[in-house]
Design a protein around this motif. Structure first.
Motif, PDB file in Angstrom:
ATOM      1  N   MET A   1       0.917  -1.072   0.190  1.00  0.00           N
ATOM      2  CA  MET A   1      -0.006  -0.167  -0.030  1.00  0.00           C
ATOM      3  C   MET A   1       0.922   1.340   0.161  1.00  0.00           C
ATOM      4  SD  MET A   1      -2.696   1.273   2.910  1.00  0.00           S
ATOM      5  CE  MET A   1      -3.775  -0.244   2.582  1.00  0.00           C
ATOM      6  N   LEU A   2       0.536   2.384  -0.784  1.00  0.00           N
ATOM      7  CA  LEU A   2       0.952   3.610  -0.867  1.00  0.00           C
ATOM      8  C   LEU A   2       0.255   4.542  -0.248  1.00  0.00           C
ATOM      9  CD1 LEU A   2       2.911   3.499  -4.210  1.00  0.00           C
ATOM     10  CD2 LEU A   2       3.875   3.031  -2.212  1.00  0.00           C
ATOM     11  N   SER A   3       0.863   5.713   0.466  1.00  0.00           N
ATOM     12  CA  SER A   3       0.064   6.843   0.907  1.00  0.00           C
ATOM     13  C   SER A   3       0.726   8.062   0.362  1.00  0.00           C
ATOM     14  CB  SER A   3      -0.019   6.531   2.382  1.00  0.00           C
ATOM     15  OG  SER A   3      -0.743   8.029   2.772  1.00  0.00           O
ATOM     16  N   LEU A   4      -0.165   8.984   0.217  1.00  0.00           N
ATOM     17  CA  LEU A   4       0.443  10.276  -0.673  1.00  0.00           C
ATOM     18  C   LEU A   4       0.286  11.521   0.451  1.00  0.00           C
ATOM     19  CD1 LEU A   4       1.541  11.268  -3.187  1.00  0.00           C
ATOM     20  CD2 LEU A   4      -0.869  12.322  -3.719  1.00  0.00           C
ATOM     21  N   SER A   5       1.378  12.010   0.465  1.00  0.00           N
ATOM     22  CA  SER A   5       1.514  13.301   1.412  1.00  0.00           C
ATOM     23  C   SER A   5       2.379  14.225   0.905  1.00  0.00           C
ATOM     24  CB  SER A   5       2.320  12.695   2.847  1.00  0.00           C
ATOM     25  OG  SER A   5       2.112  13.856   3.628  1.00  0.00           O
ATOM     26  N   TYR A   6       2.330  15.560   1.158  1.00  0.00           N
ATOM     27  CA  TYR A   6       3.031  16.622   0.661  1.00  0.00           C
ATOM     28  C   TYR A   6       3.597  17.720   1.624  1.00  0.00           C
ATOM     29  CZ  TYR A   6      -1.526  18.764   1.541  1.00  0.00           C
ATOM     30  OH  TYR A   6      -2.709  19.031   2.178  1.00  0.00           O
ATOM     31  N   LEU A   7       3.887  16.971   2.831  1.00  0.00           N
ATOM     32  CA  LEU A   7       4.616  17.494   3.896  1.00  0.00           C
ATOM     33  C   LEU A   7       5.948  16.893   4.294  1.00  0.00           C
ATOM     34  CD1 LEU A   7       1.341  18.386   6.307  1.00  0.00           C
ATOM     35  CD2 LEU A   7       2.655  19.963   4.524  1.00  0.00           C
ATOM     36  N   VAL A   8       6.600  16.852   3.650  1.00  0.00           N
ATOM     37  CA  VAL A   8       8.051  15.978   3.893  1.00  0.00           C
ATOM     38  C   VAL A   8       9.236  17.103   3.782  1.00  0.00           C
ATOM     39  CG1 VAL A   8       9.575  14.216   3.141  1.00  0.00           C
ATOM     40  CG2 VAL A   8       7.447  13.947   3.009  1.00  0.00           C
ATOM     41  N   LYS A   9       9.985  17.142   4.889  1.00  0.00           N
ATOM     42  CA  LYS A   9      11.208  17.979   4.778  1.00  0.00           C
ATOM     43  C   LYS A   9      12.260  17.262   5.612  1.00  0.00           C
ATOM     44  CE  LYS A   9      12.937  22.411   5.664  1.00  0.00           C
ATOM     45  NZ  LYS A   9      13.839  22.641   4.616  1.00  0.00           N
ATOM     46  N   ILE A  10      13.423  16.869   5.195  1.00  0.00           N
ATOM     47  CA  ILE A  10      14.392  16.104   6.074  1.00  0.00           C
ATOM     48  C   ILE A  10      15.722  16.535   5.477  1.00  0.00           C
ATOM     49  CG2 ILE A  10      14.583  14.049   4.554  1.00  0.00           C
ATOM     50  CD1 ILE A  10      14.478  14.370   8.494  1.00  0.00           C
ATOM     51  N   HIS A  11      16.822  16.196   6.292  1.00  0.00           N
ATOM     52  CA  HIS A  11      18.277  16.570   5.551  1.00  0.00           C
ATOM     53  C   HIS A  11      18.392  15.630   4.369  1.00  0.00           C
ATOM     54  CE1 HIS A  11      22.628  16.599   5.773  1.00  0.00           C
ATOM     55  NE2 HIS A  11      22.543  15.339   5.680  1.00  0.00           N
ATOM     56  N   ILE A  12      19.132  16.450   3.475  1.00  0.00           N
ATOM     57  CA  ILE A  12      19.320  15.559   2.160  1.00  0.00           C
ATOM     58  C   ILE A  12      20.816  15.486   1.522  1.00  0.00           C
ATOM     59  CG2 ILE A  12      18.882  16.124  -0.327  1.00  0.00           C
ATOM     60  CD1 ILE A  12      16.814  17.784   0.070  1.00  0.00           C
ATOM     61  N   GLN A  13      21.030  13.998   1.290  1.00  0.00           N
ATOM     62  CA  GLN A  13      22.198  13.855   0.665  1.00  0.00           C
ATOM     63  C   GLN A  13      22.170  13.542  -0.715  1.00  0.00           C
ATOM     64  OE1 GLN A  13      24.420  11.191   2.708  1.00  0.00           O
ATOM     65  NE2 GLN A  13      25.965  10.837   1.198  1.00  0.00           N
ATOM     66  N   ILE A  14      22.925  14.203  -1.750  1.00  0.00           N
ATOM     67  CA  ILE A  14      22.762  14.115  -3.174  1.00  0.00           C
ATOM     68  C   ILE A  14      23.447  13.017  -3.839  1.00  0.00           C
ATOM     69  CG2 ILE A  14      23.017  15.522  -5.182  1.00  0.00           C
ATOM     70  CD1 ILE A  14      22.928  17.898  -3.694  1.00  0.00           C
TER      71      ILE A  14
ATOM     72  N   LYS B   1      14.592  -8.903   7.679  1.00  0.00           N
ATOM     73  CA  LYS B   1      13.283  -8.340   7.616  1.00  0.00           C
ATOM     74  C   LYS B   1      12.465  -7.740   8.732  1.00  0.00           C
ATOM     75  CE  LYS B   1      12.518 -12.286   4.488  1.00  0.00           C
ATOM     76  NZ  LYS B   1      12.549 -11.464   3.196  1.00  0.00           N
ATOM     77  N   GLY B   2      13.338  -6.927   9.662  1.00  0.00           N
ATOM     78  CA  GLY B   2      12.464  -6.142  10.360  1.00  0.00           C
ATOM     79  C   GLY B   2      11.947  -5.092  10.165  1.00  0.00           C
ATOM     80  N   ILE B   3      10.952  -4.380  10.911  1.00  0.00           N
ATOM     81  CA  ILE B   3      10.467  -3.136  10.534  1.00  0.00           C
ATOM     82  C   ILE B   3      10.902  -2.171  11.429  1.00  0.00           C
ATOM     83  CG2 ILE B   3       8.728  -4.264   9.220  1.00  0.00           C
ATOM     84  CD1 ILE B   3       6.766  -3.179  11.479  1.00  0.00           C
ATOM     85  N   SER B   4      10.525  -0.636  11.009  1.00  0.00           N
ATOM     86  CA  SER B   4      10.537   0.411  12.009  1.00  0.00           C
ATOM     87  C   SER B   4       9.870   1.599  11.471  1.00  0.00           C
ATOM     88  CB  SER B   4      12.222   1.033  11.753  1.00  0.00           C
ATOM     89  OG  SER B   4      12.278   2.196  12.303  1.00  0.00           O
ATOM     90  N   ASP B   5       9.381   2.298  12.347  1.00  0.00           N
ATOM     91  CA  ASP B   5       8.562   3.324  11.983  1.00  0.00           C
ATOM     92  C   ASP B   5       9.210   4.779  11.606  1.00  0.00           C
ATOM     93  OD1 ASP B   5       9.349   3.877  14.442  1.00  0.00           O
ATOM     94  OD2 ASP B   5       7.241   4.409  15.155  1.00  0.00           O
ATOM     95  N   GLU B   6      10.673   4.531  11.783  1.00  0.00           N
ATOM     96  CA  GLU B   6      11.610   5.699  11.297  1.00  0.00           C
ATOM     97  C   GLU B   6      11.665   5.889   9.866  1.00  0.00           C
ATOM     98  OE1 GLU B   6      16.095   7.295  11.800  1.00  0.00           O
ATOM     99  OE2 GLU B   6      15.314   5.658  13.179  1.00  0.00           O
ATOM    100  N   PRO B   7      11.121   7.022   9.462  1.00  0.00           N
ATOM    101  CA  PRO B   7      11.101   7.030   7.632  1.00  0.00           C
ATOM    102  C   PRO B   7      12.558   7.285   7.073  1.00  0.00           C
ATOM    103  CG  PRO B   7      10.507   8.736   8.697  1.00  0.00           C
ATOM    104  CD  PRO B   7      10.571   8.122   9.901  1.00  0.00           C
ATOM    105  N   ILE B   8      12.882   6.840   5.826  1.00  0.00           N
ATOM    106  CA  ILE B   8      13.646   7.079   5.108  1.00  0.00           C
ATOM    107  C   ILE B   8      13.364   8.019   3.935  1.00  0.00           C
ATOM    108  CG2 ILE B   8      15.575   6.324   3.601  1.00  0.00           C
ATOM    109  CD1 ILE B   8      15.402   3.661   4.947  1.00  0.00           C
ATOM    110  N   HIS B   9      14.105   9.402   4.121  1.00  0.00           N
ATOM    111  CA  HIS B   9      13.620  10.480   3.253  1.00  0.00           C
ATOM    112  C   HIS B   9      14.457  10.392   1.779  1.00  0.00           C
ATOM    113  CE1 HIS B   9      10.776  12.045   6.200  1.00  0.00           C
ATOM    114  NE2 HIS B   9      11.657  11.647   7.034  1.00  0.00           N
ATOM    115  N   LEU B  10      13.806  10.555   0.677  1.00  0.00           N
ATOM    116  CA  LEU B  10      14.488  10.531  -0.504  1.00  0.00           C
ATOM    117  C   LEU B  10      13.776  11.669  -1.358  1.00  0.00           C
ATOM    118  CD1 LEU B  10      16.525   9.645  -2.861  1.00  0.00           C
ATOM    119  CD2 LEU B  10      14.805   7.799  -3.388  1.00  0.00           C
ATOM    120  N   LYS B  11      14.351  12.575  -1.861  1.00  0.00           N
ATOM    121  CA  LYS B  11      14.028  13.590  -2.721  1.00  0.00           C
ATOM    122  C   LYS B  11      14.758  13.606  -4.126  1.00  0.00           C
ATOM    123  CE  LYS B  11      12.509  18.476  -2.192  1.00  0.00           C
ATOM    124  NZ  LYS B  11      12.533  19.664  -1.256  1.00  0.00           N
TER     125      LYS B  11
END
Length: 608
Positions: free
Chosen positions: A1-14, A37-47
């Motif tokens: 499942m995918l969820s769409l959001s538009y409020l993402v801002k995090i440190h960026i590495q290019i 196969k562990g899980i975590s609620d900490e997101p990985i941000h990619l722009k």
């Protein structure tokens, strides 16, 4: 499942290579969740920045797992479900319910969870994957046409890369080309309304429409937050460049706010309770005034006390008149009782002026919170000034009462009037007694025996001694005083009169009763005069020696004690985390201002 959001801002590495991106995602996943196969609620941000993509923010959520595998906990299903609901419950998000085409849509867990938070389906879009893996002789035509499960935002089919394609590092562009060829061959009538490119454009269009629907509320929230952070940033102040000017400015502002709070002209007016000058006024006219009015002029004074004072003032000789000394002795005793509530009034005003310091720190001069050492120093200086003025004010209040005790002014105009009224009352009582005498008693003798000696007031000056005389002894009265005990002398022995005890209880004679009543009336009359003076003079003394003095000297005291070159660096040292909080507030304010600009530009954005 995918969820769409538009409020993402995090440190960026290019990164410039998608292969490096994939490796970094895998490495970050293993770092957080392990490699089993562990899980975590900490997101990985990619722009991603590219001319070939649309404006879109995707949150890739884990698929619902029924049976734990690897290092997954036993409640993995519950954890993933809570994680998914955390994101899709946001009313500003669009839900992508992803379901494989080779499964039954009626049993789709994704659609089931989406319906829990979006029962009307207004923000749910169904995505059907694995169209190329359906059994031979079947197709997804009914599903894609919405005949099986209707979804308001629509159903879009896609063909993704297989695991073999991923392992062989098949390019995304080649995958999209093959997907289009498959749709043209298998679903020619629906090819233009399916596929990854169409899905991206649809999501962009839905997102823009959804944002426009939320614009009024979003704009209001952003403006409110921006105002709050602007105010917060202002309270933190700018980094100090000129410490000398800053210190003088803060001292001056605090002194002005302190004085304004007393005068009632402060910028921040307290609405929950009386504060500053209003409370001082209440102390003067309500607390202090009512306390004085509750003091009984004859409180703590018994008839025995009055009679004893009269006797002690006569000495060894019986007196023809009530001695003036007894009146002064008793009235001073009563006046002395006004001193304690007067000193309590000073204490209450002092406490309120101490409270004003905290009021100014909390509401009027919040920038002092930047410099805790300066704040503590100001509090100490003002507290010390108040502490020094307290004994001076108390001494003045002591003196006000002492002044009243020093001279009993029996020629006070109000007191003279009281004596005149009592003389008239005594004349009236004498006439009544003469009227009640039997006819056999000569009027002239009765009048001469009942008239007080020296009844005329000397020269009309209000001398009250002349209205009292020595009356007849032994006439029964309604008040009591000491009564002599009976003494039975022994036969054959002389009686030693010195062994007779002091009288302890007997009826008051008419003379004694009249003398006590006159003294009590005089005490009450004069006490009320003094109480009125004290009620008027104590607030004036407190205002002059405490309140006004502190107001006039506060700024000069602060400048003299704190405005010193040697103290500048120490007093203007910010708290440890002040700079960090200022930077965080500034960053958030910039982000909110940028968001406001984005919202303003949305109406000009091209819609696919």
């Amino acid at each position: 499942m995918l969820s769409l959001s538009y409020l993402v801002k995090i440190h960026i590495q290019i990164y410039a290579d998608f292969e490096e991106i994939r490796k970094e995602i895998e490495a970050e996943t293993e770092r957080i969740t392990g490699n089993n196969k562990g899980i975590s609620d900490e997101p990985i941000h990619l722009k991603i920045f590219s001319p070939n993509v649309v404006n879109l923010t995707l949150v890739d959520l884990p698929g619902i797992t029924k049976v734990p595998v690897g290092d997954q906990p036993n409640d993995i299903e519950l954890q993933i479900r809570e994680l998914i609901l955390k994101y899709i419950s946001n009313p500003n998000s669009i839900i992508l319910a992803v379901t494989a085409a080779n499964t039954d849509m009626a049993t789709s867990e994704a659609l089931k969870v989406a319906r829990e938070v979006d029962p009307d389906g207004r923000r749910t879009l169904a995505v059907v994957t694995k169209l190329d893996l359906m059994d031979a002789g079947t197709d997804a035509m009914d599903v894609l046409m919405g005949r099986v499960i209707p979804v308001k935002l629509g159903i879009i089919g896609v063909v993704n890369r297989s695991q073999l394609d991923i392992n062989q590092k098949k390019l995304v562009a080649d995958s999209i080309r093959d997907e289009y060829a498959f749709l043209q061959k298998k679903y020619p009538s629906l090819a233009n309304r399916n596929g990854t490119k169409y899905l991206a454009r649809t999501l962009n269009r839905l997102l823009m429409h959804h944002i426009r629907d939320c614009l009024p509320e979003l704009k209001t929230r952003i403006n409110v937050l921006a105002a709050q952070y602007q105010s917060l940033l202002n309270s933190y102040g700018e980094p100090v460049d000129d410490k000398s000017a800053t210190l003088l400015q803060l001292i001056t502002k605090f002194a002005a706010e302190y004085c304004n709070t007393i005068e009632g002209t402060a910028k921040y007016i307290e609405t929950a309770e009386l504060c500053g000058g209003a409370r001082i006024c209440y102390i003067f006219h309500e607390t202090f005034g009512r306390t004085l009015e509750s003091v009984d002029p004859l409180g703590g004074l018994t008839t025995i006390d009055v009679l004893t004072a009269i006797r002690n003032a006569t000495g060894p000789r019986p007196a023809l008149f009530v001695p003036e000394v007894s009146f002064e002795l008793l009235v001073k005793r009563q006046i002395k009782r006004l001193e304690e509530p007067s000193l309590r009034c000073v204490e209450l005003v002092h406490e309120e002026m101490q409270r004003i310091i905290q009021h100014c720190s909390n509401y009027s001069t919040q920038e002092l919170l930047r410099f805790p050492k300066l704040h503590d120093a100001i509090v100490e200086v003002v507290t010390s000034l108040l502490r020094r003025r307290l004994p001076v004010t108390n001494d003045m209040v002591h003196n006000l009462v002492a002044i009243e005790l020093a001279y009993i002014n029996t020629k006070h105009p109000d007191f003279t009037d009281a004596i005149g009224l009592m003389n008239n009352n005594l004349d009236e009582q004498r006439r009544n007694r003469l009227r009640d005498l039997p006819p056999s008693v000569p009027r002239d003798k009765a009048a001469s025996s009942s008239a007080p000696v020296g009844e005329q007031v000397d020269g009309g000056t209000g001398n009250w001694r002349g209205m009292l005389k020595k009356g007849e002894e032994g006439v029964p009265g309604d008040r009591t005083t000491p009564q002599p005990l009976s003494v039975s002398p022994q036969r054959g022995h002389a009686v030693n009169l010195l062994d007779v005890p002091v009288p302890v209880s007997r009826k008051l004679s008419a003379r004694e009763q009249r003398d006590c009543e006159v003294i009590e009336r005089l005490i009450k009359s004069y006490f009320l005069i003094v109480r009125k003076n004290i009620q008027d003079s104590v607030p004036k003394a407190v205002m002059h020696f405490l309140v006004n003095h502190v107001k006039d000297c506060l700024q000069s005291e602060l400048v003299g004690q704190l405005y010193k070159t040697a103290l500048l660096n120490d007093l203007l040292t910010e708290s440890v985390d002040m700079a960090q909080r200022r930077n965080e507030a500034a960053d958030m304010l910039k982000a909110l201002q940028k968001a406001s600009q984005v919202i303003a530009e949305i109406r000009e954005t091209h819609m696919w």
